[in-house]
Enzyme design. Structure first.
Site, PDB file in Angstrom:
ATOM      1  N   ARG A  20      -4.963  10.583 -12.162  1.00  0.00           N
ATOM      2  CA  ARG A  20      -4.446  11.188 -11.843  1.00  0.00           C
ATOM      3  C   ARG A  20      -3.025  11.519 -12.512  1.00  0.00           C
ATOM      4  O   ARG A  20      -2.488  12.672 -12.689  1.00  0.00           O
ATOM      5  CB  ARG A  20      -3.979  11.334 -10.149  1.00  0.00           C
ATOM      6  CG  ARG A  20      -5.230  11.929  -9.293  1.00  0.00           C
ATOM      7  CD  ARG A  20      -4.819  11.676  -7.780  1.00  0.00           C
ATOM      8  NE  ARG A  20      -5.000  10.012  -7.622  1.00  0.00           N
ATOM      9  CZ  ARG A  20      -6.200   9.522  -7.488  1.00  0.00           C
ATOM     10  NH1 ARG A  20      -7.317  10.266  -7.286  1.00  0.00           N
ATOM     11  NH2 ARG A  20      -6.296   8.372  -6.946  1.00  0.00           N
ATOM     12  N   GLY A 106       4.624   2.288 -13.416  1.00  0.00           N
ATOM     13  CA  GLY A 106       4.671   2.887 -12.197  1.00  0.00           C
ATOM     14  C   GLY A 106       3.692   2.207 -11.315  1.00  0.00           C
ATOM     15  O   GLY A 106       3.557   2.592 -10.266  1.00  0.00           O
ATOM     16  N   ALA A 130       9.375   0.404 -11.222  1.00  0.00           N
ATOM     17  CA  ALA A 130       9.547   1.050 -10.112  1.00  0.00           C
ATOM     18  C   ALA A 130       8.560   1.764  -9.238  1.00  0.00           C
ATOM     19  O   ALA A 130       7.555   2.186  -9.764  1.00  0.00           O
ATOM     20  CB  ALA A 130      10.543   2.075 -10.513  1.00  0.00           C
ATOM     21  N   HIS A 163       0.509   9.414   2.281  1.00  0.00           N
ATOM     22  CA  HIS A 163      -0.184   9.887   0.934  1.00  0.00           C
ATOM     23  C   HIS A 163      -1.645  10.575   1.111  1.00  0.00           C
ATOM     24  O   HIS A 163      -2.315  10.520   2.014  1.00  0.00           O
ATOM     25  CB  HIS A 163      -0.272   8.829   0.171  1.00  0.00           C
ATOM     26  CG  HIS A 163       1.135   8.332  -0.499  1.00  0.00           C
ATOM     27  ND1 HIS A 163       1.810   7.536   0.085  1.00  0.00           N
ATOM     28  CD2 HIS A 163       1.586   8.373  -1.731  1.00  0.00           C
ATOM     29  CE1 HIS A 163       3.066   7.233  -0.626  1.00  0.00           C
ATOM     30  NE2 HIS A 163       2.775   8.113  -1.601  1.00  0.00           N
ATOM     31  N   LYS A 167      -5.630   6.978  -2.197  1.00  0.00           N
ATOM     32  CA  LYS A 167      -4.640   5.845  -2.539  1.00  0.00           C
ATOM     33  C   LYS A 167      -5.091   4.473  -1.948  1.00  0.00           C
ATOM     34  O   LYS A 167      -5.547   4.505  -0.958  1.00  0.00           O
ATOM     35  CB  LYS A 167      -3.208   6.116  -1.783  1.00  0.00           C
ATOM     36  CG  LYS A 167      -2.246   5.007  -2.221  1.00  0.00           C
ATOM     37  CD  LYS A 167      -0.768   5.630  -1.801  1.00  0.00           C
ATOM     38  CE  LYS A 167       0.408   4.460  -2.113  1.00  0.00           C
ATOM     39  NZ  LYS A 167       0.346   4.079  -3.535  1.00  0.00           N
ATOM     40  N   THR A 174       6.800   2.864  -2.596  1.00  0.00           N
ATOM     41  CA  THR A 174       8.182   3.564  -2.386  1.00  0.00           C
ATOM     42  C   THR A 174       8.336   2.986  -1.019  1.00  0.00           C
ATOM     43  O   THR A 174       9.740   2.857  -0.705  1.00  0.00           O
ATOM     44  CB  THR A 174       8.115   4.998  -2.241  1.00  0.00           C
ATOM     45  OG1 THR A 174       7.347   5.479  -3.526  1.00  0.00           O
ATOM     46  CG2 THR A 174       9.180   5.753  -1.968  1.00  0.00           C
TER      47      THR A 174
HETATM   48  P1  NAD Z   1      -5.876   6.728 -10.652  1.00  0.00           P
HETATM   49  O1  NAD Z   1      -7.095   5.742 -10.010  1.00  0.00           O
HETATM   50  O2  NAD Z   1      -6.189   8.142 -10.450  1.00  0.00           O
HETATM   51  O3  NAD Z   1      -5.594   6.365 -12.032  1.00  0.00           O
HETATM   52  C1  NAD Z   1      -5.760   5.063 -12.540  1.00  0.00           C
HETATM   53  C2  NAD Z   1      -6.173   5.140 -13.777  1.00  0.00           C
HETATM   54  O4  NAD Z   1      -5.968   3.926 -14.486  1.00  0.00           O
HETATM   55  C3  NAD Z   1      -7.698   5.534 -13.965  1.00  0.00           C
HETATM   56  O5  NAD Z   1      -7.777   6.521 -14.988  1.00  0.00           O
HETATM   57  C4  NAD Z   1      -8.279   3.984 -14.760  1.00  0.00           C
HETATM   58  O6  NAD Z   1      -9.379   4.400 -15.394  1.00  0.00           O
HETATM   59  C5  NAD Z   1      -7.063   3.526 -15.208  1.00  0.00           C
HETATM   60  N1  NAD Z   1      -7.238   2.050 -15.697  1.00  0.00           N
HETATM   61  C6  NAD Z   1      -7.340   1.030 -14.730  1.00  0.00           C
HETATM   62  N2  NAD Z   1      -7.515  -0.123 -15.138  1.00  0.00           N
HETATM   63  C7  NAD Z   1      -7.668   0.075 -16.641  1.00  0.00           C
HETATM   64  C8  NAD Z   1      -7.525  -0.608 -17.989  1.00  0.00           C
HETATM   65  N3  NAD Z   1      -7.697  -2.030 -17.593  1.00  0.00           N
HETATM   66  N4  NAD Z   1      -7.354   0.154 -19.030  1.00  0.00           N
HETATM   67  C9  NAD Z   1      -7.123   1.255 -19.052  1.00  0.00           C
HETATM   68  N5  NAD Z   1      -6.994   2.274 -18.098  1.00  0.00           N
HETATM   69  C10 NAD Z   1      -7.180   1.631 -16.778  1.00  0.00           C
HETATM   70  O7  NAD Z   1      -4.688   6.383  -9.742  1.00  0.00           O
HETATM   71  P2  NAD Z   1      -3.058   7.246  -9.628  1.00  0.00           P
HETATM   72  O8  NAD Z   1      -3.198   8.080  -8.510  1.00  0.00           O
HETATM   73  O9  NAD Z   1      -2.967   7.978 -11.096  1.00  0.00           O
HETATM   74  O10 NAD Z   1      -2.148   6.166  -9.386  1.00  0.00           O
HETATM   75  C11 NAD Z   1      -2.006   5.042 -10.434  1.00  0.00           C
HETATM   76  C12 NAD Z   1      -1.147   4.077  -9.908  1.00  0.00           C
HETATM   77  O11 NAD Z   1       0.397   4.684  -9.927  1.00  0.00           O
HETATM   78  C13 NAD Z   1      -1.191   3.508  -8.453  1.00  0.00           C
HETATM   79  O12 NAD Z   1      -0.878   2.130  -8.210  1.00  0.00           O
HETATM   80  C14 NAD Z   1      -0.359   4.470  -7.739  1.00  0.00           C
HETATM   81  O13 NAD Z   1       0.207   3.991  -6.644  1.00  0.00           O
HETATM   82  C15 NAD Z   1       1.097   4.511  -8.750  1.00  0.00           C
HETATM   83  N6  NAD Z   1       1.802   5.788  -8.486  1.00  0.00           N
HETATM   84  C16 NAD Z   1       3.278   5.357  -8.893  1.00  0.00           C
HETATM   85  C17 NAD Z   1       4.218   6.290  -8.899  1.00  0.00           C
HETATM   86  C18 NAD Z   1       5.520   6.125  -9.062  1.00  0.00           C
HETATM   87  O14 NAD Z   1       6.459   6.871  -9.410  1.00  0.00           O
HETATM   88  N7  NAD Z   1       5.785   4.631  -9.292  1.00  0.00           N
HETATM   89  C19 NAD Z   1       4.002   7.613  -8.533  1.00  0.00           C
HETATM   90  C20 NAD Z   1       2.433   7.955  -8.282  1.00  0.00           C
HETATM   91  C21 NAD Z   1       1.306   6.919  -8.341  1.00  0.00           C
END
Ligand code: NAD
Length: 274
Positions: A20, A106, A130, A163, A167, A174
């Site tokens: 995502r 992230g 962060a 969320h 999730k 956060t």
């Molecule tokens: P998601 O499950 O949609 O995407 C995660 C992606 O990472 C998937 O496409 C998966 O295939 C890939 N992945 C996992 N292991 C991998 C590896 N070893 N090599 C390559 N790719 C790999 O999840 P998401 O909703 O996009 O969220 C991802 C993370 O970001 C979560 O931890 C979420 O909480 C965090 N997040 C942080 C913030 C921020 O501002 N810090 C904002 C939104 C989401």
């Protein structure tokens, strides 16, 4: 859409590119005039490996092929933006350090032990990590610290986050940032006062504790309330995210800010100068 081949602009690799946040990051880098998309990495077995990232996301080809060879992608870049999963992030930190490129993290839900495993990489290259990359939430963190410092323990602090139903971790990264800020404002350690997920006969609320509540449902992008509740009055500090682009824009800002910085562990407060 900005030209992706200009070599003078910092090149950014997105890992977890089909996730995502990964897709939002690829699109946001492609639209950014000050950066170019240098690579798109997914885990082995992902259906998009070998395809152009543009077409894999349902649009036009942009000349960047999705790969599972992170080391090769990092060698041809200036920064990597990583919103994946804790173990993947630890592995990527080692590869980013070897390549000498900025690592923007992230990923949330990392344990203290997992965070400690990033230290060897942070000794070699800048890491910006962060739990929330948006300007609004980082401002909210500072406000929370100030309000918690101004009010005494007559004000009970509760953090309520909401969320989407995909999730996997709770409370959100956060919410934990906000809890840390509130605890810091009060001069206490969060671990000593944190109340998570009350259930059953819990007894009366403990004075000075900080409570966490996680709502999960539908497509909620991310909502956070910091409640300060006393006898006869309440203060609520609130942030509502309605578009994942805010996290992507913050992450790109961090990747560009990190260029030429000394090795070390940084956060968004450093990037935003807050
Ligand atoms: P998601 O499950 O949609 O995407 C995660 C992606 O990472 C998937 O496409 C998966 O295939 C890939 N992945 C996992 N292991 C991998 C590896 N070893 N090599 C390559 N790719 C790999 O999840 P998401 O909703 O996009 O969220 C991802 C993370 O970001 C979560 O931890 C979420 O909480 C965090 N997040 C942080 C913030 C921020 O501002 N810090 C904002 C939104 C989401």
């Amino acid at each position: 859409m900005a030209e992706q081949s200009g070599s003078q602009k910092p090149g950014i690799v997105i890992v977890g590119a089909m996730g995502r946040m990964g897709q939002m990051l690829c699109k946001t880098v492609m639209e950014n005039d000050n950066a170019r998309l240098a690579g798109a990495v997914e885990r082995s077995g992902n259906a998009a490996i070998g395809q152009d990232i543009g077409t894999a996301m349902g649009g036009a080809a942009i000349g960047v092929t999705v790969t599972d060879d992170a080391a090769a992608a990092f060698a041809a870049a200036d920064a990597v933006i990583d919103f994946t999963a804790p173990q993947a992030t630890i592995a990527f930190s080692q590869l980013a350090a070897e390549a000498g490129i900025v690592h923007v993290i992230g990923t949330t839900g990392m344990s203290d032990d997992e965070i400690a495993q990033l230290s060897p990489a942070a000794a070699k290259t800048p890491i910006v990590r962060a739990g929330n990359m948006s300007l609004g939430v980082n401002l909210l963190v500072q406000l929370t610290k100030k309000v918690a410092a101004a009010l005494d323990e007559d004000f009970d602090i509760e953090i309520i986050e909401s969320h989407h139903h995909h999730k996997v971790d709770a409370p959100s990264g956060t919410a934990l940032m906000l809890g840390e800020a509130a605890a810091e404002g009060r001069g206490v350690a969060l671990d000593a006062v944190s109340d998570r997920a009350r259930d059953g006969i819990t007894g009366a609320r403990k004075r000075g504790h900080i409570g966490f509540h996680a709502v999960r449902g539908g497509d909620i992008v991310g909502e956070h309330d910091v409640l300060f509740a006393a006898q006869g009055e309440r203060i609520v500090l609130r942030h509502l995210a309605t578009d994942r682009a805010i996290f992507a824009r913050g992450a790109i800002k961090a990747a560009l800010w990190g260029q030429g910085k000394a090795a070390g562990a940084y956060d968004m407060l450093d990037v935003l100068g807050l």
